[in-house]
Design a protein around this motif. Sequence first.
Motif, PDB file in Angstrom:
ATOM      1  N   VAL A  64       0.789  -1.383   0.165  1.00  0.00           N
ATOM      2  CA  VAL A  64      -0.059   0.066   0.121  1.00  0.00           C
ATOM      3  C   VAL A  64       0.887   1.345  -0.143  1.00  0.00           C
ATOM      4  O   VAL A  64       1.744   1.571   0.937  1.00  0.00           O
ATOM      5  CB  VAL A  64      -0.918   0.019   1.179  1.00  0.00           C
ATOM      6  CG1 VAL A  64      -2.022   1.247   1.107  1.00  0.00           C
ATOM      7  CG2 VAL A  64      -1.755  -1.302   1.236  1.00  0.00           C
ATOM      8  N   PHE A  72      -5.592   5.783   4.530  1.00  0.00           N
ATOM      9  CA  PHE A  72      -6.559   4.597   3.831  1.00  0.00           C
ATOM     10  C   PHE A  72      -6.454   3.329   4.730  1.00  0.00           C
ATOM     11  O   PHE A  72      -7.610   2.863   5.281  1.00  0.00           O
ATOM     12  CB  PHE A  72      -6.094   4.023   2.567  1.00  0.00           C
ATOM     13  CG  PHE A  72      -6.605   2.856   1.711  1.00  0.00           C
ATOM     14  CD1 PHE A  72      -7.797   2.877   1.428  1.00  0.00           C
ATOM     15  CD2 PHE A  72      -6.087   1.695   2.007  1.00  0.00           C
ATOM     16  CE1 PHE A  72      -8.482   1.734   1.014  1.00  0.00           C
ATOM     17  CE2 PHE A  72      -6.580   0.495   1.610  1.00  0.00           C
ATOM     18  CZ  PHE A  72      -7.889   0.489   0.985  1.00  0.00           C
ATOM     19  N   ASN A 132      -9.811  -2.980  -2.356  1.00  0.00           N
ATOM     20  CA  ASN A 132     -10.281  -2.147  -3.438  1.00  0.00           C
ATOM     21  C   ASN A 132     -11.672  -1.430  -3.757  1.00  0.00           C
ATOM     22  O   ASN A 132     -11.694  -0.480  -4.101  1.00  0.00           O
ATOM     23  CB  ASN A 132     -10.024  -3.071  -4.838  1.00  0.00           C
ATOM     24  CG  ASN A 132      -8.459  -3.219  -5.351  1.00  0.00           C
ATOM     25  OD1 ASN A 132      -7.765  -2.410  -5.851  1.00  0.00           O
ATOM     26  ND2 ASN A 132      -7.575  -4.466  -4.905  1.00  0.00           N
ATOM     27  N   LYS A 135     -11.340   1.717  -1.761  1.00  0.00           N
ATOM     28  CA  LYS A 135     -10.254   2.908  -2.099  1.00  0.00           C
ATOM     29  C   LYS A 135     -10.812   4.100  -2.491  1.00  0.00           C
ATOM     30  O   LYS A 135     -10.249   5.205  -1.673  1.00  0.00           O
ATOM     31  CB  LYS A 135      -9.580   2.371  -3.481  1.00  0.00           C
ATOM     32  CG  LYS A 135      -8.340   1.468  -3.174  1.00  0.00           C
ATOM     33  CD  LYS A 135      -7.773   1.180  -4.828  1.00  0.00           C
ATOM     34  CE  LYS A 135      -7.406   2.694  -5.204  1.00  0.00           C
ATOM     35  NZ  LYS A 135      -6.476   2.255  -6.659  1.00  0.00           N
ATOM     36  N   GLN A 141      -1.998   3.584  -3.937  1.00  0.00           N
ATOM     37  CA  GLN A 141      -1.769   2.525  -4.864  1.00  0.00           C
ATOM     38  C   GLN A 141      -1.914   1.127  -4.064  1.00  0.00           C
ATOM     39  O   GLN A 141      -0.973   1.024  -3.143  1.00  0.00           O
ATOM     40  CB  GLN A 141      -0.543   2.622  -5.737  1.00  0.00           C
ATOM     41  CG  GLN A 141      -0.685   3.810  -6.674  1.00  0.00           C
ATOM     42  CD  GLN A 141      -0.336   5.171  -5.800  1.00  0.00           C
ATOM     43  OE1 GLN A 141       0.486   5.233  -5.238  1.00  0.00           O
ATOM     44  NE2 GLN A 141      -1.302   6.006  -6.253  1.00  0.00           N
ATOM     45  N   LEU A 142      -2.400   0.147  -4.550  1.00  0.00           N
ATOM     46  CA  LEU A 142      -2.503  -1.249  -4.064  1.00  0.00           C
ATOM     47  C   LEU A 142      -1.912  -2.144  -5.061  1.00  0.00           C
ATOM     48  O   LEU A 142      -2.305  -2.159  -6.298  1.00  0.00           O
ATOM     49  CB  LEU A 142      -3.906  -1.710  -3.823  1.00  0.00           C
ATOM     50  CG  LEU A 142      -4.919  -0.782  -2.810  1.00  0.00           C
ATOM     51  CD1 LEU A 142      -6.270  -1.718  -2.593  1.00  0.00           C
ATOM     52  CD2 LEU A 142      -4.111  -0.754  -1.465  1.00  0.00           C
TER      53      LEU A 142
END
Length: 356
Positions: A64, A72, A132, A135, A141-142
């Motif tokens: 992450v 997040f 996801n 998000k 960004q994963l």
Amino acid sequence: MTDTASAPLRRTPLHAAHLKAGARMVPFGGWDMPVQYAGLKAEHEAVRTGAGVFDVSHMGEFRVTGPDALAFLQHVTPNDVSKIRPGRAQYNWLPNDRGGLVDDIYIYRVADSEFLVVVNASNIEKDWAHLNALKGSFDVQLTNESDQWALLAVQGPQAAERLAAHATPDLLAPKKNAYFAGTLFGMDVHFARTGYTGEDGYEVFVPAGQAEALWEKLLETGIQPAGLGARDTLRLEAGFPLYGHEFSDDLHPLSTHYTWVAKDKAHHGREGLQSAPTQKLIGLKLEKVPVREGYPVKQGGRVVGHVTSGSSSPSLGHPIAMALVEAGAAGADTFEVEVRGKDHPATRTDVPFYRL
């Protein structure tokens, strides 16, 4: 320790090494995994008295990153991720929106805006979809790196010392939940002073392609390979919950002794966690007869709950179990566990069952 799913079983990068070492393989969480090598008791005792190594490469790893990485993770978990400094790790949960858990996880803070999240093997796809879906507008960004890493857990009172002789930097100084880069037998790895046995040790992240070479080097030092059987008895003695047993999508996690995970902060699923649990997880000691998951737990002949995990304890010499029972019944000192139609007396006891 088996999983009867009919899908083709996945293999870790160490599958051939397990067969070479004489492991008995079983299906677990969709993977073909070693349940034992020399025998459960011998492997359990090796970890309690010396050092053993487990292949936990079936676990999932998500990276992450980004400006909102911390925000997040704060949103999707109940523990306070802001408390993790770079180079540290934290146990946490992924709550759903109905009072259960999508998974229980470990979070490693690599840098200010970079984290590595380790998830349970059977939940990789579910967790990936869950994260996801949440998000939203987070600038994050994963990356699913599960196939890139092998993970070896070297556990036991001699584990750090055994590794330190072949590693950089010094492995004896860092405290529990430390996370840092280094080398082991000349290979670039990441060390985490974490584990799932109640003993000291390290979990070692190594690129998948180097896993077998590292495994062989560890065995050459006399560290004993250990399978899922010993991993289960060790974690049960330590009172560690296992997803699918003590935690699930439908079990209230605050029924357990892990209430400290849920901090007073805003997060996804908070409302569900704030509902009062109707059950409580307790520890049980039995004299002779081992009990297994699902066995009915009774009080005065009335069923008040069920066993979530149970086994004979190699360290203590008698059967132990964790059980979910009605909250109103949890304070009793004695219970009965039904085994094949016969009730066996059980005494409520503190968890963890085994203390170092």
